[in-house]
Design a protein around this motif. Structure first.
Motif, short mmCIF file in Angstrom:
data_model
loop_
_atom_site.label_atom_id
_atom_site.label_comp_id
_atom_site.label_asym_id
_atom_site.label_seq_id
_atom_site.Cartn_x
_atom_site.Cartn_y
_atom_site.Cartn_z
N ASP A 26 26.82 61.29 37.20
CA ASP A 26 27.06 62.04 36.14
C ASP A 26 25.03 62.05 36.27
OD1 ASP A 26 28.84 63.15 35.41
OD2 ASP A 26 28.82 61.17 33.37
N SER A 27 24.15 61.37 36.69
CA SER A 27 22.95 61.26 36.55
C SER A 27 22.02 61.74 38.11
CB SER A 27 22.29 59.53 35.40
OG SER A 27 22.68 58.89 36.80
N ALA A 69 15.95 62.17 40.67
CA ALA A 69 14.73 62.86 41.20
C ALA A 69 13.94 63.82 41.02
CB ALA A 69 15.41 63.41 42.40
N LEU A 70 13.43 63.83 39.63
CA LEU A 70 12.89 64.99 38.71
C LEU A 70 11.94 63.81 38.33
CD1 LEU A 70 15.70 66.97 37.10
CD2 LEU A 70 14.07 67.96 39.22
N SER A 71 10.57 64.74 37.50
CA SER A 71 9.72 63.89 36.72
C SER A 71 9.97 63.72 35.35
CB SER A 71 8.13 64.30 37.41
OG SER A 71 8.43 65.69 36.59
N ILE A 72 9.79 63.52 34.21
CA ILE A 72 10.45 63.78 32.68
C ILE A 72 10.03 65.16 32.84
CG2 ILE A 72 9.27 63.29 30.23
CD1 ILE A 72 9.56 60.47 31.55
N VAL A 119 12.25 68.15 31.51
CA VAL A 119 12.62 68.44 30.22
C VAL A 119 12.69 70.05 30.84
CG1 VAL A 119 11.05 69.02 28.15
CG2 VAL A 119 11.29 66.93 28.55
N ALA A 120 12.50 70.31 32.10
CA ALA A 120 11.17 71.97 32.42
C ALA A 120 13.44 72.40 32.76
CB ALA A 120 11.23 72.02 33.61
N HIS A 121 13.91 71.80 33.47
CA HIS A 121 15.46 72.00 33.49
C HIS A 121 15.64 72.64 32.44
CE1 HIS A 121 18.99 72.06 34.79
NE2 HIS A 121 19.11 71.76 34.03
N TYR A 122 16.09 71.89 31.12
CA TYR A 122 16.84 72.55 29.43
C TYR A 122 15.57 73.56 29.57
CZ TYR A 122 19.34 68.68 30.48
OH TYR A 122 20.62 68.11 30.87
N GLU A 123 14.44 73.89 29.31
CA GLU A 123 13.35 75.27 29.20
C GLU A 123 14.43 76.25 29.64
OE1 GLU A 123 9.16 73.86 26.69
OE2 GLU A 123 10.07 73.24 29.09
N ALA A 124 14.77 76.02 30.98
CA ALA A 124 14.92 77.27 31.47
C ALA A 124 16.43 77.82 31.68
CB ALA A 124 14.35 76.80 33.25
N ALA A 125 16.48 76.99 31.19
CA ALA A 125 18.80 77.49 30.73
C ALA A 125 18.56 77.44 29.17
CB ALA A 125 19.14 75.85 31.42
N GLY A 126 17.58 77.57 28.78
CA GLY A 126 17.26 78.37 27.25
C GLY A 126 17.14 77.23 26.30
N SER A 127 17.10 76.29 26.56
CA SER A 127 17.12 75.16 25.13
C SER A 127 15.13 75.40 24.74
CB SER A 127 15.95 73.48 25.22
OG SER A 127 18.10 73.33 25.95
N THR A 128 15.08 74.86 23.56
CA THR A 128 13.69 75.15 22.85
C THR A 128 12.87 74.19 23.40
OG1 THR A 128 14.22 73.75 20.70
CG2 THR A 128 14.42 75.91 20.80
N LYS A 145 17.57 66.36 25.12
CA LYS A 145 18.21 66.38 26.04
C LYS A 145 18.18 65.07 27.07
CE LYS A 145 20.82 70.41 25.52
NZ LYS A 145 20.69 71.85 25.32
N ALA A 146 16.65 65.31 27.72
CA ALA A 146 16.45 64.17 28.83
C ALA A 146 16.57 63.09 27.83
CB ALA A 146 15.20 64.55 29.03
N ALA A 147 15.78 62.46 26.92
CA ALA A 147 16.01 61.72 26.25
C ALA A 147 17.64 60.78 26.71
CB ALA A 147 15.49 61.15 25.10
N SER A 148 18.29 61.96 25.66
CA SER A 148 19.85 61.20 25.93
C SER A 148 20.26 61.14 27.59
CB SER A 148 20.69 62.23 25.42
OG SER A 148 21.84 61.80 25.24
N ASP A 149 19.77 62.08 28.37
CA ASP A 149 19.69 61.69 29.61
C ASP A 149 19.85 60.54 29.93
OD1 ASP A 149 21.84 63.97 30.17
OD2 ASP A 149 19.70 65.13 31.34
N ARG A 150 18.75 59.88 29.88
CA ARG A 150 17.12 59.19 30.67
C ARG A 150 18.01 57.38 29.56
NH1 ARG A 150 13.26 59.97 34.43
NH2 ARG A 150 13.36 62.06 34.37
N GLY A 151 18.91 57.74 28.08
CA GLY A 151 19.03 56.76 27.57
C GLY A 151 17.89 56.24 26.96
#
Length: 299
Positions: free
Chosen positions: A251-252, A257-260, A264-273, A280-286
């Motif tokens: 899942d991870s 391979a992404l930097s922090i 975060v930019a990945h989710y912003e590009a998908a429409g998140s604030t 979301k990034a914090a949740s992914d990384r635990g």
């Protein structure tokens, strides 16, 4: 969608009114004749018709238990299209029919499932007469988890079709159950190894018979063992599911391979604030959202 709900009492009452018979699904031994239940013997004696996958095999069973069938019909994969509707017609006319397979529960890796579907579509009562089953017998003796499992049965013959079946099972965390014949079992282990990895498995053969055997190890270990011990008898292959650690890694994998900042930019590009993307990034990384915020300040 039409909901069907009928109690045993209602079934009997309906049978009297409509004079419709019943389809009984009767389990037969998977090797040891002592696994035949008293209820199964009684049902076969009382039914007007017995439909069998292989009538020659079934005649041996009936003879052993001194059962004289009223009528014995052949019902298998190659004649089900013609035999199925005919058997249903007999039941509608008031005859009770017992369906048996060569071994185990009918309708499991068996054309009986199609006959059951026909019966249900006609409003015919379907009554299971349970008994031995190879897959579940192997599972409970395997030592692998039994709380969640997936029955797969026989794999297709074509490589492309095999991969289509196995690929979605790669992430299944429940135990997997396969059937296999002796002349294909070695190749099946190769397919399992390629798709699922070198997981723990249990190979059960000749279940309930004199030479019942359980082979436990990794896929590689069992494949090596088969090279020196030619496969004999029908096999049930019990395969461990994906571990929680493997599931997490899978899942991870996309964000590792992404930097922090990139994460975060990945989710912003998908429409998140920005705020939600950090969460979301914090949740992914635990980690805590605060850690993501501090890391972004440092970057």
């Amino acid at each position: 969608m039409t909901i069907q709900c009928q109690s045993s009492f209602q079934q009997k009452e309906a049978d009297v009114q409509q004079k419709t018979g019943t389809l009984f699904l009767v389990a037969t031994p998977i090797g040891n004749l002592e696994d035949m239940t008293f209820r199964a013997v009684r049902t076969l004696k009382e039914c007007d018709i017995i439909a069998a996958e292989d009538t020659r095999q079934t005649r041996k069973l009936l003879s052993h238990f001194d059962i004289s069938p009223g009528q014995l019909f052949s019902y298998h994969e190659h004649n089900k299209a013609a035999s199925g509707p005919e058997l249903i017609r007999y039941i509608i006319e008031g005859k009770n029919l017992a369906l048996v397979s060569d071994a185990g529960l009918p309708a499991i890796s068996d054309p009986g499932a199609d006959l059951v579907a026909l019966a249900v579509s006609e409003g015919i009562p379907v009554v299971p007469v349970p008994g031995a089953n190879a897959a579940l017998s192997a599972l409970i003796a395997s030592g692998l988890p039994t709380n969640t499992f997936t029955f797969v049965g026989f794999l297709p013959r074509e490589r492309k079709s095999i991969q289509a079946v196995l690929a979605p099972l790669r992430a299944a965390q429940g135990t997997l159950l396969f059937y296999e014949s002796p002349h294909r079992v070695a190749k099946t282990l190769v397919h399992l190894r390629e798709t699922l990895g070198n997981r723990r498995i249990v190979m059960a053969r000749e279940l309930t018979k004199r030479y019942e055997e359980f082979l436990r190890g990794t896929i590689d270990e069992c494949a090596e063992w088969l090279e020196e011990h030619p496969p004999l008898g029908e096999y049930v292959i019990v395969v461990e599911g994906e571990s929680l650690e493997e599931a997490y890694e899978a899942d991870s994998a996309w964000w590792r391979a992404l930097s922090i900042e990139g994460h975060v930019a990945h989710y912003e590009a998908a429409g998140s604030t920005r705020k939600d993307a950090m969460k979301k990034a914090a949740s992914d990384r635990g980690v805590a959202k605060r850690d993501i915020y501090n890391a972004l300040l440092e970057e």
